[in-house]
Design a protein around this motif. Structure first.
Motif, PDB file in Angstrom:
ATOM      1  N   ARG A 165      44.719  58.264  49.278  1.00 17.72           N
ATOM      2  CA  ARG A 165      44.117  59.201  50.243  1.00 17.72           C
ATOM      3  C   ARG A 165      43.760  58.537  51.559  1.00 17.72           C
ATOM      4  NH1 ARG A 165      41.648  60.159  45.398  1.00 17.72           N
ATOM      5  NH2 ARG A 165      39.739  59.103  46.068  1.00 17.72           N
ATOM      6  N   GLN A 166      43.123  57.394  51.511  1.00 17.72           N
ATOM      7  CA  GLN A 166      42.690  56.726  52.730  1.00 17.72           C
ATOM      8  C   GLN A 166      43.007  55.229  52.621  1.00 17.72           C
ATOM      9  OE1 GLN A 166      39.837  54.413  52.792  1.00 17.72           O
ATOM     10  NE2 GLN A 166      39.889  54.507  50.549  1.00 17.72           N
ATOM     11  N   ALA A 167      43.202  54.590  53.781  1.00 17.46           N
ATOM     12  CA  ALA A 167      43.612  53.187  53.799  1.00 17.46           C
ATOM     13  C   ALA A 167      42.640  52.321  54.598  1.00 17.46           C
ATOM     14  CB  ALA A 167      45.022  53.068  54.375  1.00 17.46           C
ATOM     15  N   GLU A 168      41.353  52.726  54.583  1.00 20.88           N
ATOM     16  CA  GLU A 168      40.335  51.918  55.268  1.00 20.88           C
ATOM     17  C   GLU A 168      39.697  50.912  54.314  1.00 20.88           C
ATOM     18  OE1 GLU A 168      40.356  55.383  55.784  1.00 20.88           O
ATOM     19  OE2 GLU A 168      41.550  54.930  57.586  1.00 20.88           O
ATOM     20  N   THR A 169      39.508  51.310  53.067  1.00 22.54           N
ATOM     21  CA  THR A 169      38.937  50.404  52.069  1.00 22.54           C
ATOM     22  C   THR A 169      39.753  50.493  50.785  1.00 22.54           C
ATOM     23  OG1 THR A 169      37.383  52.085  51.274  1.00 22.54           O
ATOM     24  CG2 THR A 169      36.597  50.577  52.999  1.00 22.54           C
ATOM     25  N   PHE A 170      39.761  49.394  50.065  1.00 22.21           N
ATOM     26  CA  PHE A 170      40.521  49.295  48.817  1.00 22.21           C
ATOM     27  C   PHE A 170      39.619  48.679  47.759  1.00 22.21           C
ATOM     28  CE2 PHE A 170      43.220  48.884  52.488  1.00 22.21           C
ATOM     29  CZ  PHE A 170      44.272  49.763  52.232  1.00 22.21           C
ATOM     30  N   THR A 171      39.775  49.126  46.533  1.00 18.68           N
ATOM     31  CA  THR A 171      38.964  48.633  45.425  1.00 18.68           C
ATOM     32  C   THR A 171      39.561  47.350  44.874  1.00 18.68           C
ATOM     33  OG1 THR A 171      38.306  50.877  44.837  1.00 18.68           O
ATOM     34  CG2 THR A 171      38.016  49.167  43.153  1.00 18.68           C
ATOM     35  N   VAL A 172      38.702  46.347  44.737  1.00 19.95           N
ATOM     36  CA  VAL A 172      39.127  45.039  44.232  1.00 19.95           C
ATOM     37  C   VAL A 172      38.464  44.777  42.889  1.00 19.95           C
ATOM     38  CG1 VAL A 172      39.174  42.545  44.642  1.00 19.95           C
ATOM     39  CG2 VAL A 172      39.402  44.144  46.573  1.00 19.95           C
ATOM     40  N   THR A 173      39.257  44.345  41.926  1.00 19.50           N
ATOM     41  CA  THR A 173      38.744  43.927  40.618  1.00 19.50           C
ATOM     42  C   THR A 173      39.259  42.515  40.367  1.00 19.50           C
ATOM     43  OG1 THR A 173      38.862  46.200  39.824  1.00 19.50           O
ATOM     44  CG2 THR A 173      38.623  44.468  38.166  1.00 19.50           C
ATOM     45  N   GLN A 174      38.348  41.610  39.939  1.00 23.74           N
ATOM     46  CA  GLN A 174      38.746  40.218  39.716  1.00 23.74           C
ATOM     47  C   GLN A 174      38.188  39.724  38.377  1.00 23.74           C
ATOM     48  OE1 GLN A 174      39.140  37.785  43.551  1.00 23.74           O
ATOM     49  NE2 GLN A 174      37.333  39.011  43.999  1.00 23.74           N
ATOM     50  N   HIS A 175      38.935  38.832  37.771  1.00 26.00           N
ATOM     51  CA  HIS A 175      38.517  38.235  36.505  1.00 26.00           C
ATOM     52  C   HIS A 175      38.935  36.774  36.484  1.00 26.00           C
ATOM     53  CE1 HIS A 175      38.093  37.346  32.241  1.00 26.00           C
ATOM     54  NE2 HIS A 175      39.331  36.881  32.274  1.00 26.00           N
ATOM     55  N   GLY A 176      38.099  35.947  35.839  1.00 23.06           N
ATOM     56  CA  GLY A 176      38.452  34.553  35.604  1.00 23.06           C
ATOM     57  C   GLY A 176      37.751  33.593  36.532  1.00 23.06           C
ATOM     58  N   PRO A 177      37.937  32.299  36.311  1.00 24.74           N
ATOM     59  CA  PRO A 177      37.244  31.290  37.114  1.00 24.74           C
ATOM     60  C   PRO A 177      37.698  31.252  38.570  1.00 24.74           C
ATOM     61  CG  PRO A 177      38.834  30.262  35.620  1.00 24.74           C
ATOM     62  CD  PRO A 177      38.727  31.696  35.211  1.00 24.74           C
ATOM     63  N   ARG A 178      38.929  31.679  38.850  1.00 26.20           N
ATOM     64  CA  ARG A 178      39.392  31.759  40.230  1.00 26.20           C
ATOM     65  C   ARG A 178      39.245  33.199  40.731  1.00 26.20           C
ATOM     66  NH1 ARG A 178      45.162  28.854  41.023  1.00 26.20           N
ATOM     67  NH2 ARG A 178      44.679  29.487  43.177  1.00 26.20           N
ATOM     68  N   HIS A 179      38.720  33.339  41.946  1.00 28.19           N
ATOM     69  CA  HIS A 179      38.609  34.646  42.573  1.00 28.19           C
ATOM     70  C   HIS A 179      39.867  34.822  43.429  1.00 28.19           C
ATOM     71  CE1 HIS A 179      33.906  34.668  42.203  1.00 28.19           C
ATOM     72  NE2 HIS A 179      34.504  34.191  41.121  1.00 28.19           N
ATOM     73  N   LEU A 180      40.917  35.332  42.815  1.00 22.97           N
ATOM     74  CA  LEU A 180      42.237  35.252  43.433  1.00 22.97           C
ATOM     75  C   LEU A 180      42.347  36.074  44.712  1.00 22.97           C
ATOM     76  CD1 LEU A 180      44.604  35.270  40.324  1.00 22.97           C
ATOM     77  CD2 LEU A 180      43.511  33.345  41.481  1.00 22.97           C
ATOM     78  N   TRP A 181      41.774  37.279  44.718  1.00 23.60           N
ATOM     79  CA  TRP A 181      41.858  38.049  45.950  1.00 23.60           C
ATOM     80  C   TRP A 181      41.081  37.378  47.077  1.00 23.60           C
ATOM     81  CZ3 TRP A 181      44.744  41.109  48.526  1.00 23.60           C
ATOM     82  CH2 TRP A 181      44.262  41.764  49.664  1.00 23.60           C
ATOM     83  N   ASP A 182      39.946  36.785  46.761  1.00 24.55           N
ATOM     84  CA  ASP A 182      39.172  36.065  47.783  1.00 24.55           C
ATOM     85  C   ASP A 182      39.993  34.904  48.337  1.00 24.55           C
ATOM     86  OD1 ASP A 182      37.179  37.814  47.136  1.00 24.55           O
ATOM     87  OD2 ASP A 182      35.954  36.365  46.038  1.00 24.55           O
ATOM     88  N   GLU A 183      40.706  34.208  47.468  1.00 18.19           N
ATOM     89  CA  GLU A 183      41.531  33.092  47.925  1.00 18.19           C
ATOM     90  C   GLU A 183      42.656  33.574  48.840  1.00 18.19           C
ATOM     91  OE1 GLU A 183      42.933  30.273  45.031  1.00 18.19           O
ATOM     92  OE2 GLU A 183      41.227  30.619  43.705  1.00 18.19           O
ATOM     93  N   VAL A 184      43.309  34.654  48.455  1.00 16.61           N
ATOM     94  CA  VAL A 184      44.409  35.188  49.266  1.00 16.61           C
ATOM     95  C   VAL A 184      43.888  35.702  50.608  1.00 16.61           C
ATOM     96  CG1 VAL A 184      46.112  37.048  49.405  1.00 16.61           C
ATOM     97  CG2 VAL A 184      45.925  35.676  47.327  1.00 16.61           C
ATOM     98  N   ALA A 185      42.750  36.402  50.588  1.00 18.68           N
ATOM     99  CA  ALA A 185      42.173  36.912  51.834  1.00 18.68           C
ATOM    100  C   ALA A 185      41.792  35.761  52.767  1.00 18.68           C
ATOM    101  CB  ALA A 185      40.952  37.782  51.535  1.00 18.68           C
ATOM    102  N   ALA A 186      41.252  34.682  52.207  1.00 16.68           N
ATOM    103  CA  ALA A 186      40.895  33.519  53.023  1.00 16.68           C
ATOM    104  C   ALA A 186      42.141  32.860  53.605  1.00 16.68           C
ATOM    105  CB  ALA A 186      40.102  32.520  52.181  1.00 16.68           C
ATOM    106  N   ALA A 187      43.216  32.792  52.822  1.00 16.21           N
ATOM    107  CA  ALA A 187      44.467  32.224  53.322  1.00 16.21           C
ATOM    108  C   ALA A 187      45.034  33.076  54.448  1.00 16.21           C
ATOM    109  CB  ALA A 187      45.479  32.114  52.185  1.00 16.21           C
ATOM    110  N   HIS A 188      44.930  34.397  54.316  1.00 18.86           N
ATOM    111  CA  HIS A 188      45.379  35.303  55.373  1.00 18.86           C
ATOM    112  C   HIS A 188      44.599  35.063  56.656  1.00 18.86           C
ATOM    113  CE1 HIS A 188      45.164  39.254  57.499  1.00 18.86           C
ATOM    114  NE2 HIS A 188      46.470  39.218  57.288  1.00 18.86           N
ATOM    115  N   GLU A 189      43.280  34.923  56.530  1.00 20.27           N
ATOM    116  CA  GLU A 189      42.437  34.672  57.699  1.00 20.27           C
ATOM    117  C   GLU A 189      42.791  33.343  58.355  1.00 20.27           C
ATOM    118  OE1 GLU A 189      39.453  35.392  60.561  1.00 20.27           O
ATOM    119  OE2 GLU A 189      40.472  36.705  59.117  1.00 20.27           O
TER     120      GLU A 189
END
Length: 390
Positions: A332-356
């Motif tokens: 419906r909308q593309a302003e925010t997206f739901t993130v779910t993470q599991h495990g010792p590595r926060h993989l989406w956080d790592e990818v977002a930091a690499a993008h930045e």
């Protein structure tokens, strides 16, 4: 069924001329004369099986049988295209390419990046059917060429193919990650498979001042070519180039599947939201994909267009199956997206930091990255060796 006719010398000459013309159209500089000579001297068809698999335009492959379609087969043999020659059946029942005849223009770029001289001794990693080996023999002489292949059937086939054309290099059946110490050291090591880290045996078996040229792979994307020069102190250093997509060397492959190995009932997850679109980080830019592959090691991704509870989902997981993340688009909308993470590595956080980091660096291209290889470490850098990014 009528057997396909033997390919004549004139047909091979015409095929080589077409292939050279196709390759030249992909370049701004002329093909060097010694490589033109080698491409004319080595018939590509002699290294291909009677059954080839060609891209079908829909993401799959169609068969091309020499007996049933000799003209189509010969046209494919002398086209500037990769040709799949072997499949393997995965654990989930799907079939994926396990061996191929690489695109000749890419083969030529690897050979040119090796910067061969007439006196060089070369170790080739990945004999395959022997075509690239034959090109090296035509350029340097068979006595200067050693090639290793992990697949026993391919090794035998390559030896027979080379012998039929009167080439007699050293061809050994072994794991290419070990190199071939019996005839070391070498002035050049040239791989026809990709790696995620440079085997130390290659470093040890290269002469000071020598070069290692290998396609590159990461869990995130398979792309790029690394050109290293070995220094007198034993370390090696060099830049990446923006070409090359080769199968990963067998010893560095992993067999991890999302729904079989990664997701488990009862896993504790962390929920959050992000304004960073998953499409912005996965497949939007080859340079960004390459950067993420280098700086977020061991993490792969896949798209799910029919997930439970969302319209579209980007899955992330690491190749040890200990961490995963998902990013959901609700349709419906593309302003925010739901993130779910599991495990010792926060993989989406790592990818977002690499993008930045990539944005802050000015969206660097692949050729601005390099690698330093020592006996103890392999360090990725941007623009210069002291600017380590991974």
């Amino acid at each position: 069924m009528t057997k396909a006719p033997t390919i004549s010398a004139s047909d091979r000459m015409a095929g080589a001329a077409r292939l050279l013309a196709e390759i030249q159209r992909t370049r701004t500089d002329p093909i060097p004369p010694h490589w033109q000579e080698a491409l004319r001297a080595v018939p590509r068809d002699a290294f291909l099986p009677d059954l080839l698999w060609l891209r079908d335009g829909d993401g799959g492959y169609r068969p091309c049988d020499r007996d049933q379609d000799p003209d189509g087969w010969l046209t494919a043999a002398y086209s500037d295209a990769p040709l799949v020659t072997q499949f393997v059946t995965e654990s989930d029942g799907t079939r994926s390419p396990s061996s191929s005849a690489s695109q000749p223009s890419t083969v030529l770029r690897l050979l040119e990046d090796a910067q061969l001289t007439d006196q060089d001794r070369v170790l080739e990693i990945g004999t395959g059917a022997g075509y690239n080996t034959a090109l090296l023999c035509a350029r340097l002489g068979a006595n200067a060429v050693t090639s290793v292949e992990v697949d026993a059937d391919l090794t035998a086939r390559a030896r027979a193919n080379l012998e039929a054309l009167s080439y007699a290099p050293t061809v050994a059946h072994t794991d290419g990650a070990h190199g071939w110490d019996a005839t070391a050291p070498y002035d050049r090591i040239l791989a026809t498979c990709s790696v995620r880290s440079v085997p130390i045996a290659w470093l040890d078996q290269t002469e000071p001042g020598g070069r290692i040229v290998t396609p590159w792979d990461s869990a995130w994307c398979c792309y790029g070519t690394l050109r290293l020069t070995k220094h007198d102190d034993g370390d090696a250093e060099g830049n990446f180039a923006a070409y090359g997509s080769y199968m990963l060397i067998s010893g560095q492959r992993t067999d991890v599947e999302l729904f079989r190995d990664v997701l488990r009932p009862g896993q504790v997850t962390r929920e959050s939201t992000t304004s960073l679109s998953p499409w912005s980080v996965a497949g939007s830019d080859p340079a960004l994909d390459f950067h993420i592959g280098l700086t977020v090691p061991g993490v792969w991704h896949s798209w799910d267009t029919e997930p439970a509870g969302a319209h579209t989902r980007l899955w992330l997981a690491n190749d040890t199956a200990t961490s995963w993340a998902s990013v959901d688009y609700d349709g419906r909308q593309a302003e925010t997206f739901t993130v779910t993470q599991h495990g010792p590595r926060h993989l989406w956080d790592e990818v977002a930091a690499a993008h930045e980091l990539w944005l802050l660096a000015g969206r660097p291209g692949i050729d601005r990255y390099g690698l330093t290889v020592t006996a103890d470490a392999q360090k990725v850098w941007l623009d210069r060796p002291d600017n380590v990014v991974a």
